[in-house]
Design a protein around this motif. Structure first.
Motif, PDB file in Angstrom:
ATOM      1  N   SER A 263       9.750 -25.751 -34.550  1.00 19.14           N
ATOM      2  CA  SER A 263      10.717 -24.594 -34.071  1.00 19.14           C
ATOM      3  C   SER A 263      11.291 -23.870 -35.476  1.00 19.14           C
ATOM      4  O   SER A 263      11.763 -22.818 -35.349  1.00 19.14           O
ATOM      5  CB  SER A 263      12.133 -25.073 -33.307  1.00 19.14           C
ATOM      6  OG  SER A 263      12.669 -26.135 -33.984  1.00 19.14           O
ATOM      7  N   ASN A 264      10.950 -24.673 -36.519  1.00 22.35           N
ATOM      8  CA  ASN A 264      11.255 -24.359 -38.094  1.00 22.35           C
ATOM      9  C   ASN A 264      10.189 -23.130 -38.307  1.00 22.35           C
ATOM     10  O   ASN A 264      10.561 -22.546 -39.702  1.00 22.35           O
ATOM     11  CB  ASN A 264      11.599 -25.256 -38.976  1.00 22.35           C
ATOM     12  CG  ASN A 264      12.699 -26.015 -38.331  1.00 22.35           C
ATOM     13  OD1 ASN A 264      13.863 -25.304 -37.779  1.00 22.35           O
ATOM     14  ND2 ASN A 264      12.670 -27.391 -38.668  1.00 22.35           N
ATOM     15  N   CYS A 265       8.947 -23.145 -37.885  1.00 27.25           N
ATOM     16  CA  CYS A 265       8.027 -22.238 -38.099  1.00 27.25           C
ATOM     17  C   CYS A 265       8.552 -20.777 -38.233  1.00 27.25           C
ATOM     18  O   CYS A 265       9.030 -20.374 -37.294  1.00 27.25           O
ATOM     19  CB  CYS A 265       6.933 -22.289 -37.518  1.00 27.25           C
ATOM     20  SG  CYS A 265       5.879 -23.908 -37.550  1.00 27.25           S
ATOM     21  N   LYS A 266       8.070 -19.928 -39.240  1.00 25.47           N
ATOM     22  CA  LYS A 266       8.441 -18.495 -39.137  1.00 25.47           C
ATOM     23  C   LYS A 266       7.987 -17.652 -37.888  1.00 25.47           C
ATOM     24  O   LYS A 266       8.628 -16.937 -37.369  1.00 25.47           O
ATOM     25  CB  LYS A 266       7.752 -18.029 -40.453  1.00 25.47           C
ATOM     26  CG  LYS A 266       8.113 -16.274 -40.556  1.00 25.47           C
ATOM     27  CD  LYS A 266       7.549 -15.637 -41.564  1.00 25.47           C
ATOM     28  CE  LYS A 266       8.005 -14.076 -41.787  1.00 25.47           C
ATOM     29  NZ  LYS A 266       7.466 -13.797 -42.942  1.00 25.47           N
ATOM     30  N   PHE A 267       6.754 -18.023 -37.388  1.00 25.55           N
ATOM     31  CA  PHE A 267       6.178 -17.504 -36.285  1.00 25.55           C
ATOM     32  C   PHE A 267       6.187 -18.461 -35.011  1.00 25.55           C
ATOM     33  O   PHE A 267       5.821 -19.502 -35.039  1.00 25.55           O
ATOM     34  CB  PHE A 267       4.818 -16.943 -36.508  1.00 25.55           C
ATOM     35  CG  PHE A 267       4.665 -15.767 -37.508  1.00 25.55           C
ATOM     36  CD1 PHE A 267       5.214 -14.669 -37.607  1.00 25.55           C
ATOM     37  CD2 PHE A 267       4.179 -16.448 -38.783  1.00 25.55           C
ATOM     38  CE1 PHE A 267       4.843 -13.827 -38.153  1.00 25.55           C
ATOM     39  CE2 PHE A 267       4.086 -15.644 -39.751  1.00 25.55           C
ATOM     40  CZ  PHE A 267       4.518 -14.226 -39.881  1.00 25.55           C
ATOM     41  N   ASN A 268       6.484 -17.828 -33.781  1.00 26.82           N
ATOM     42  CA  ASN A 268       6.631 -18.632 -32.600  1.00 26.82           C
ATOM     43  C   ASN A 268       5.426 -18.898 -31.997  1.00 26.82           C
ATOM     44  O   ASN A 268       5.416 -20.060 -31.671  1.00 26.82           O
ATOM     45  CB  ASN A 268       7.434 -17.769 -31.550  1.00 26.82           C
ATOM     46  CG  ASN A 268       8.989 -17.529 -31.680  1.00 26.82           C
ATOM     47  OD1 ASN A 268       9.697 -18.267 -32.282  1.00 26.82           O
ATOM     48  ND2 ASN A 268       9.440 -16.420 -31.145  1.00 26.82           N
ATOM     49  N   ASN A 269       4.289 -18.425 -32.397  1.00 26.73           N
ATOM     50  CA  ASN A 269       2.944 -18.721 -31.951  1.00 26.73           C
ATOM     51  C   ASN A 269       2.191 -19.300 -33.176  1.00 26.73           C
ATOM     52  O   ASN A 269       1.000 -19.248 -33.186  1.00 26.73           O
ATOM     53  CB  ASN A 269       2.474 -17.400 -31.292  1.00 26.73           C
ATOM     54  CG  ASN A 269       2.183 -16.400 -32.567  1.00 26.73           C
ATOM     55  OD1 ASN A 269       2.777 -16.257 -33.421  1.00 26.73           O
ATOM     56  ND2 ASN A 269       1.380 -15.556 -32.113  1.00 26.73           N
ATOM     57  N   CYS A 270       2.980 -19.815 -33.794  1.00 25.76           N
ATOM     58  CA  CYS A 270       2.127 -20.666 -35.155  1.00 25.76           C
ATOM     59  C   CYS A 270       1.349 -21.828 -34.495  1.00 25.76           C
ATOM     60  O   CYS A 270       1.894 -22.437 -33.783  1.00 25.76           O
ATOM     61  CB  CYS A 270       3.315 -21.065 -36.234  1.00 25.76           C
ATOM     62  SG  CYS A 270       2.648 -21.739 -37.747  1.00 25.76           S
ATOM     63  N   ILE A 271      -0.018 -21.788 -35.096  1.00 26.52           N
ATOM     64  CA  ILE A 271      -0.600 -22.857 -34.873  1.00 26.52           C
ATOM     65  C   ILE A 271      -1.090 -23.882 -36.000  1.00 26.52           C
ATOM     66  O   ILE A 271      -1.928 -24.803 -35.942  1.00 26.52           O
ATOM     67  CB  ILE A 271      -2.081 -22.508 -34.117  1.00 26.52           C
ATOM     68  CG1 ILE A 271      -2.891 -21.504 -35.135  1.00 26.52           C
ATOM     69  CG2 ILE A 271      -1.786 -21.588 -32.697  1.00 26.52           C
ATOM     70  CD1 ILE A 271      -4.260 -20.909 -34.535  1.00 26.52           C
TER      71      ILE A 271
END
Length: 318
Positions: A263-271
């Motif tokens: 949830s701390n990734c910049k992008f919601n769709n981060c893989i």
């Protein structure tokens, strides 16, 4: 009449019905005509509806309906990449047996099994077997690996099916549950079942010293009653474990330590591959996520088959 599948040989099934009787049963032909991609439309642990018919002195069961499964362990079929094989169904608890070098269990194999168990909502315990047979160095490696998975949240128990070490902990977890033992051939599944339920006297076999691989002793999955309550499903040794139909955008959900920080990734769709400001990769650089786990994640995402499990299982941990 309702029944539970206790053994599957591919064409015939051994069922225990609600009347307490055991029926040798076959499947109704129409199931074969459905668009079932699995090599086994009926698996051990399935709850089914049956009719009975008497031929001569034998009463056999006819499986006419398969009830919805609450869960199941599934993998890609060997040499049949477009099909799947259901190992067992309606499981309360899975035990994955791990051994260091007789035979070796790779972190890749462990992670693929755990991902599948997470995806199908099956709690899993890792059993590090043959602790009585390790050198000091090997035992230290196993303790390190167990701690890696404990930090993620998995229960890990060091056991010896031969000496009985810590089997009381395993039996306490199994009581009144439907459990499944899984792992490579030779990790000691059948020996462990015999130690827990000696009256079963399941066939066991020696390790091939040349290849440090187990010989297949369990040909078909089979469910057994436990005298202290519950059932155990003993499964054939799994050589490789192909993960089935998990979307790359959902894969991180099945790595608990990834899910915790994503949830701390910049992008919601981060893989978590090439994206900037990725919380998973940051945790990786800070040693909060093990490199072996991240490597398994990438291999599953890229669709690599689990072909290299016989290599040194801990080379990425050193």
């Amino acid at each position: 009449m309702k029944a539970v599948v206790y053994k599957s040989t591919g064409s015939w099934y051994l069922l225990k019905a609600e009347d307490g009787k055991i029926y040798n049963s076959r499947i109704k032909g129409k199931f074969r005509l459905k668009d079932i991609k699995s090599t086994n439309p009926v698996s051990v642990g399935d709850h089914v509806e049956i009719d009975t018919e008497t031929k001569g002195d034998e009463t056999i069961g006819i499986i006419k309906e398969i009830y919805d499964r609450k869960n199941y362990i599934i993998r890609k079929s060997v040499n049949l990449s477009k099909q799947t094989h259901i190992i067992a169904a309606n499981i309360d608890l899975a035990f994955l047996l791990v051994t260091y070098n007789n035979p070796p269990t790779s972190t890749t194999f462990i992670d693929r099994f755990l991902v599948t168990a997470e995806a199908y909502h099956i709690p899993t315990v890792l059993l590090f077997n043959k602790v009585d047979d390790y050198s000091v160095e090997e035992f230290a490696e196993m303790k390190y690996l167990a701690e890696l998975y404990r930090k993620i949240g998995y229960t890990c128990i060091g056991i010896s099916a031969e000496t009985g070490e810590n089997l009381d902990q395993v039996k306490a977890l199994m009581k009144d549950n439907v459990s499944v033992f899984a792992g490579h051939s030779g990790v000691g599944k059948s020996t462990l079942v015999n130690a827990i339920e000696p009256n079963l006297n399941i066939k066991t076999s020696e390790i091939s010293l040349q290849h440090k691989q187990g010989q297949h002793t369990t040909t078909f999955a089979e469910m057994h009653e436990l005298h202290f309550g519950g059932q155990i499903i003993d499964t054939p040794g799994i050589r490789g474990f192909g993960v089935v139909d998990i979307d790359k955008y959902a894969l991180d959900n099945y790595f608990p330590e990834f899910f915790k920080v994503k949830s701390n990734c910049k992008f919601n769709n981060c893989i978590h591959v090439d994206e900037p400001q990725c919380a998973v990769k940051e945790a990786l650089t800070e040693d909060k996520i093990a490199y072996s786990r991240y490597k398994s994640y990438l291999q599953i995402m890229e669709g690599d088959e689990d072909e290299n499990f016989r290599k040194d299982p801990y080379q990425d941990l050193r």
